[in-house]
Write an enzyme that holds these catalytic residues in place. Structure first.
Site: not given
Ligand code: XIL
Length: 355
Positions: A165, A206, A242, A271, A273
């Site tokens: 990020e 990422n 996400h 990641e 979802d």
């Molecule tokens: C999230 C975890 O799933 C949570 O448990 C934590 O509280 C915060 O981070 N982007 C990312 C991940 O790169 O590391 C994040 O993970 C979600 C968003």
């Protein structure tokens, strides 16, 4: 005579199977059984890819959950266990307990591990985020962190999210502590240090909101192109994915994955979802399923899209409800570890690509 009949029966069964028809009860039962046992991981492997799920350390004690994850997937990413706050809680004091726990679990279950993440603006230990560092100091802190962590997991982590990020929505560099203190050179240096510590690990940038074309993914396109031109070790681009139904499907996702592949890097969906505004209902779950299928197909359409990871696989354990109040139901299995329509959509996409 007997043999001829058997052969004819076999041929008929095979033809019927090819036609997608149920045949004699015995043959059908075998087929159904076989079908149920083919996991998402195995289906992905048939296409030369992996299908993973993130896991957070406390979830390992949820036995049903951990067992199903270990059975269904062939890769995992620690949800938190390898972040800076966990791995270097005090300056120069490393703690690999949480990450090792996941690596050991993965080894026992036969999963490969994506490392996440070596640097990020979030979840930093307070000694680091509250310190007043000179550029030289922070550079040596970053180099030491990356070197120690990557060396520790050498041979155990096949890919690292080296920098997470690092851009804003408009494509400018995010003003994290590294950018503010060191300037943009920290990105190439981080990749070089990671490469020196484990030359075989695949090194990724990422981010989220980069799945479609737009200012943010354009910025990564330009950055990765430059890193390649400068011969900086960069192997891949991670699209977190996400997604949220209310914001629409990423624009031109397949084409966007393809343009990164054309730069000579791998792409991974890291990641995934797809959250909905609660309460969830059949219409939303059907649309969610469609999106899971579309993301899977977008990856499958590009040879260098090497794998997909969901950020947890069941609504029982998801980061969404705590971070996006009123939203949730984002994953392909429900709270009771029962498949949702999204699971079938993923499965169908993988099956079609692997046959
Ligand atoms: C999230 C975890 O799933 C949570 O448990 C934590 O509280 C915060 O981070 N982007 C990312 C991940 O790169 O590391 C994040 O993970 C979600 C968003």
């Amino acid at each position: 005579m007997r043999r001829t009949r058997t052969r004819a029966a076999t041929l008929a069964a095979a033809t019927a199977l090819l036609a997608g028809l149920a045949v004699a009860p015995a043959a059908h039962a075998v087929t159904a059984h076989h079908h149920a046992e083919t996991t998402l991981g195995q289906l992905a492997e048939r296409t030369g890819r992996y299908f993973g799920s993130a896991v957070d350390n406390p979830e390992l004690t949820d036995t049903d959950y951990a067992n199903l994850l270990g059975k269904e997937f062939d890769a995992t990413t620690p949800g938190n266990g390898m972040k800076w706050y966990a791995t270097e809680p005090q300056r120069g004091v490393f703690d690999f307990t949480a990450g090792d726990e996941i690596v050991n679990y993965a080894r026992a279950k036969g999963l490969k591990v994506r490392g996440h993440t070596l640097l990020w603006h979030s979840q930093l230990p307070s000694w680091l985020s509250s310190g007043a560092w000179t550029a030289d100091e922070l550079r040596s802190i970053l180099k030491n962190h990356i070197t120690q962590v990557v060396k520790h997991y050498k041979g155990k982590v096949f890919a690292w999210d080296v920098a997470n990020e690092i851009t804003n929505e408009d494509g400018t560099y995010r003003e994290n502590i590294f950018y503010k203190t060191i300037g943009p050179s920290y990105i190439a240096d981080a990749l070089r240090w990671a490469h020196a510590a484990d030359p075989k690990a695949k090194l990724y940038l990422n981010d989220y909101n980069v799945e479609g074309t737009g200012a943010k993914s354009d910025a990564y396109y330009t950055l990765i192109k430059q890193l390649k031109a400068d011969r900086v070790p960069i192997d891949g681009f991670g699209m977190q994915a996400h997604l949220a139904l209310q914001y629409g499907f990423p624009y031109q996702m397949r084409q966007n994955i393809q343009r990164f592949a054309d730069l000579g890097v791998d792409v991974a969906i890291t990641e995934l979802d797809i959250r909905v505004i609660l309460p969830s209902d059949a219409t939303k779950l059907a649309q969610q399923a469609d999106w899971y299928g579309r993301v899977t197909n977008a990856c499958l359409a590009v040879r260098r899209c090497v794998g997909i990871t969901v950020w947890g696989y069941s609504d029982r354990h998801s980061w969404i409800p705590s971070v996006f109040p009123g939203e949730g139901a984002a994953l392909p299995w429900d709270e009771n570890l029962v498949h949702k329509p999204a699971y079938d959509a993923i499965r169908n996409a993988l099956t079609a690509a692997g046959s």
